[in-house]
Enzyme design. Sequence first.
Site, mmCIF file in Angstrom:
data_model
loop_
_atom_site.group_PDB
_atom_site.id
_atom_site.type_symbol
_atom_site.label_atom_id
_atom_site.label_comp_id
_atom_site.label_asym_id
_atom_site.label_seq_id
_atom_site.Cartn_x
_atom_site.Cartn_y
_atom_site.Cartn_z
ATOM 1 N N GLU A 79 -40.259 18.785 -3.455
ATOM 2 C CA GLU A 79 -39.197 18.933 -2.457
ATOM 3 C C GLU A 79 -39.460 20.123 -1.535
ATOM 4 O OE1 GLU A 79 -36.334 17.237 -1.670
ATOM 5 O OE2 GLU A 79 -36.828 15.598 -3.039
ATOM 6 N N SER A 95 -41.731 22.225 -7.141
ATOM 7 C CA SER A 95 -41.284 20.879 -6.802
ATOM 8 C C SER A 95 -41.863 20.391 -5.484
ATOM 9 C CB SER A 95 -39.752 20.863 -6.705
ATOM 10 O OG SER A 95 -39.278 19.655 -6.149
ATOM 11 N N THR A 146 -33.930 21.165 -23.264
ATOM 12 C CA THR A 146 -33.073 19.996 -23.475
ATOM 13 C C THR A 146 -33.147 18.999 -22.322
ATOM 14 O OG1 THR A 146 -31.164 21.138 -22.526
ATOM 15 C CG2 THR A 146 -31.457 21.265 -24.923
ATOM 16 N N TYR A 166 -31.814 23.372 -2.904
ATOM 17 C CA TYR A 166 -32.680 23.286 -4.085
ATOM 18 C C TYR A 166 -34.123 23.625 -3.726
ATOM 19 C CZ TYR A 166 -35.653 21.082 -7.606
ATOM 20 O OH TYR A 166 -36.632 20.840 -8.532
#
Length: 347
Positions: free
Chosen positions: A132, A130, A10, A153
Amino acid sequence: MKKALITGITGQDGSYLAELLLHKGYEVHGIIRRSSTFNTDRIDHIYQDPHGEDVRLFLHYGDLSDGEQLSNIIYNIKPEEIYHLGAQSHVRVSFDAPEYTSNVTGLGTTRILEAMRRSHSEAKLYQASSSEMFGGAAPPQNEDTPFVPRSPYSCAKLYAYWMVKNYREGYGMFASNGILFNHESPRRGETFVTRKVTRGIASILGGKQKYLYMGNLEARRDWGFAPEYVEAMWKILQHDTPDDFVVATGETHSVQEFLDEAFVYVGKDVEDHVRIDPKYFRPTEVEVLIGDAAKAEKALGWKPKISFHDLVRIMVDADLRAAGIESPGEGDEIIRRKLGDKWWKGD
């Protein structure tokens, strides 16, 4: 017919990936979290009634914090490909919810890997890593750049990255990491900086707000177009051997540059509408991310077509249109010219 399972179906990437795989003839299964309100807006246009004929999209309730549930889903579906995109993916929020982020973003990947191992699944796994994770590492960053994570994260993502490599090497699993740099689209979450800007402009033009409150405008990111990045995900699992790939444009731009491009596009002055709010600054900042995707281009034949300039126009046009405001319309023309009428399906 191949079966694919998508966690995070989603989300921005999950919705585009589902479209791409359906277009390629897959039977697609997605995991969604149970909620008292509908949270399937991004995939409502491709939803198929399971009672119909020739149905190829199925949704299953599940949660990345529930290993037994994940095991049951993987065992019963027996997918050939698993795309693990689900996570608590907002970097700034991870500072406020570090334990939850670690549990879902980090340990969630371990639960997927263990479910595959225990069920003797021969599926190929794509793990959404990621940029990051590079954090404070000197740019440009590629597959050999040391990781210097700068947020809960990125620490959680780095844990997941190494678990994938460990299971690949220890158990011979086809498990690959896609180290994706920032990728945006009109389906990006409303609180992520790019979408915050384009939605804010629509609200300003619509007379609903006067100011847009921002954090660090000097942070520089490598921004690409999400539909192109999900095609890279698919290509990673079609590769002969499991491996890790950086996916990026090779350009870096500041948040200030994104603001400037967006406001100039609609004929407004940034200085009149942008204000700084310290609460949007991170305790530890990542200053510059710029990816070197040479390996992906050589091994996968993947190279982005949508530029930073294009991306801003595409996103502004979409949010103006959603707000019922006439847009300059350059974004739609860019998509048709560079990606074709069926751009969202990877054609």
